[in-house]
Motif scaffolding. Structure first.
Motif, mmCIF file in Angstrom:
data_model
loop_
_atom_site.group_PDB
_atom_site.id
_atom_site.type_symbol
_atom_site.label_atom_id
_atom_site.label_comp_id
_atom_site.label_asym_id
_atom_site.label_seq_id
_atom_site.Cartn_x
_atom_site.Cartn_y
_atom_site.Cartn_z
ATOM 1 N N ALA A 14 1.065 1.968 -4.234
ATOM 2 C CA ALA A 14 0.899 2.212 -2.802
ATOM 3 C C ALA A 14 0.479 0.947 -2.066
ATOM 4 N N ALA A 15 -0.419 0.175 -2.689
ATOM 5 C CA ALA A 15 -0.858 -1.072 -2.066
ATOM 6 C C ALA A 15 0.287 -2.078 -1.994
ATOM 7 N N ARG A 16 1.094 -2.136 -3.016
ATOM 8 C CA ARG A 16 2.215 -3.079 -3.021
ATOM 9 C C ARG A 16 3.268 -2.675 -1.998
ATOM 10 N N GLU A 17 3.492 -1.382 -1.872
ATOM 11 C CA GLU A 17 4.447 -0.933 -0.867
ATOM 12 C C GLU A 17 3.932 -1.210 0.547
ATOM 13 N N ARG A 18 2.637 -1.098 0.747
ATOM 14 C CA ARG A 18 2.084 -1.450 2.058
ATOM 15 C C ARG A 18 2.261 -2.944 2.331
ATOM 16 N N ALA A 19 2.098 -3.751 1.299
ATOM 17 C CA ALA A 19 2.284 -5.200 1.463
ATOM 18 C C ALA A 19 3.725 -5.523 1.854
ATOM 19 N N GLU A 20 4.671 -4.746 1.339
ATOM 20 C CA GLU A 20 6.081 -4.990 1.659
ATOM 21 C C GLU A 20 6.394 -4.725 3.128
ATOM 22 N N GLU A 21 5.539 -4.009 3.812
ATOM 23 C CA GLU A 21 5.756 -3.761 5.233
ATOM 24 C C GLU A 21 5.687 -5.057 6.035
ATOM 25 N N GLN A 22 5.080 -6.093 5.459
ATOM 26 C CA GLN A 22 4.947 -7.376 6.138
ATOM 27 C C GLN A 22 6.145 -8.287 5.906
ATOM 28 N N LEU A 23 7.119 -7.846 5.104
ATOM 29 C CA LEU A 23 8.298 -8.657 4.850
ATOM 30 C C LEU A 23 9.168 -8.748 6.103
ATOM 31 N N ALA A 24 10.166 -9.620 6.060
ATOM 32 C CA ALA A 24 11.068 -9.803 7.193
ATOM 33 C C ALA A 24 11.834 -8.511 7.492
#
Length: 346
Positions: A14-24
């Motif tokens: 879940a934390a990694r998927e939230r981090a992916e929200e910051q991708l381009a």
């Protein structure tokens, strides 16, 4: 000694998927995957693309790449590129491109690790050997998809399978994700640069023989050329804004370099010096196993497929040395001796 409270932080899926929200905006997010052929419970720690990467790394087809030809058949020397080291180089370049462009680095990594798992023994010569048995010709990309979907049944996400399907520039339609476009460029960057080094080491060319424009734009083959090509793709993609592309001037230099490599290296007598022997070995193995299908191991066999497909699955999955050893055992021949080292370490 005890660990102080708070020394670690759990970074779960879940934390990694939230981090992916910051991708381009163009990035592919694991939470938005089109899914797998068979739905599975989510992993507590890993994203969907991280699980795919790990499955490919543990696949039998991935392990076999260490004994499959990249360009030069049966070289005598430990420093020539194999299909496995090529794959690792492509993975590094694809990750660098994805990271620089704000894309999903893990998806690019998974596609790159799996892009060549379908390759035959003896490199692209092997593809030519299988062509008569497959309507429309045999291609390692399609075989790679068949391996991950059927023969090893890895149940990968749609995005990774699509990237493997279309990692080659010959394949149409092109891949759907920008991460897979990174792998397309990474593949070309990897083989042009490191195959040029191998060709120089083998005495097929001199580095000075490379096109002057390519040397001026990219520098010397190896890390300098790889870095320059990565920079050119990043610059071109940022200027384009929608696709992963190389800037026009370096792209023209890359095309010239690629044409040179095909004319002077890939079609050279040294690179393909045992071409007819390699093709004969593969076709004799296919014909023999068509006549004796009971020789195909049950552990790597799609019994629902027609006999020819089962045989091509088996023979195309062989490593170079296993194909030679099997050929010599079945036919009491000396193909292994005839496939003498074409290159000496320099």
């Amino acid at each position: 000694m005890t660990t102080a409270p708070g020394s670690f932080r759990l970074t779960d899926r879940a934390a990694r998927e939230r981090a992916e929200e910051q991708l381009a905006p163009a990035a592919t997010r694991a939470a938005g995957t089109r899914g797998r052929a068979r739905p599975e419970p989510e992993d507590a720690l890993r994203t969907a693309f991280e699980r795919d990467r790990d499955r490919i790394l543990h696949a039998k087809a991935f392990r076999r790449l260490k004994h499959k030809t990249q360009v030069f058949l049966h070289p005598d020397g430990d420093h020539f590129v194999t299909r496995l080291t090529h794959t690792l180089q492509v993975t590094q370049v694809a990750r660098s491109l994805a990271r620089a462009l704000g894309l999903n680095e893990t998806l690019a990594e998974a596609i790159a690790l799996g892009h060549d798992v379908g390759h035959s023994p003896f490199g692209h010569i092997g593809e030519e050997a299988f062509d008569p048995y497959v309507p429309g010709g045999w291609h390692h990309a399609a075989q790679g998809v068949r391996i991950v979907e059927v023969l090893e049944d890895l149940n990968l996400t749609w995005e990774v399978r699509d990237g493997i399907r279309a990692h080659s520039w010959k394949i149409d339609p092109p891949p759907d994700t920008r991460e897979a476009e990174c792998v397309r460029y990474a593949d070309r960057i990897g083989y042009l640069s490191h195959d040029a080094l191998d060709a120089a080491r083998a005495g097929v060319i001199r580095v000075a023989d490379l096109p002057a424009q390519a040397l001026a734009v990219f520098g010397q083959p190896g890390s300098e050329m790889v870095g320059s090509m990565i920079d050119a793709v990043v610059a071109g993609s940022l200027a384009d804004g929608g696709r992963v592309v190389m800037a026009p001037e370096p792209l023209a230099a890359m095309h010239e370099l690629r044409a040179f490599m095909f004319a002077r290296v890939y079609a050279s007598d040294v690179a393909a010096g045992q071409k007819h022997l390699a093709i004969d070995v593969i076709r004799r193995l296919v014909d023999h196993h068509l006549a004796h299908p009971e020789l195909i191991p049950a552990s790597y066999r799609d019994t629902a497929a027609e006999p020819l497909t089962q045989v091509v699955d088996y023979v195309s999955g062989m490593t170079d040395r296993f194909a030679l050893a099997t050929h010599d055992r079945l036919f009491d021949a000396d193909a292994s001796a005839q496939m003498r080292p074409l290159l000496t370490q320099r």
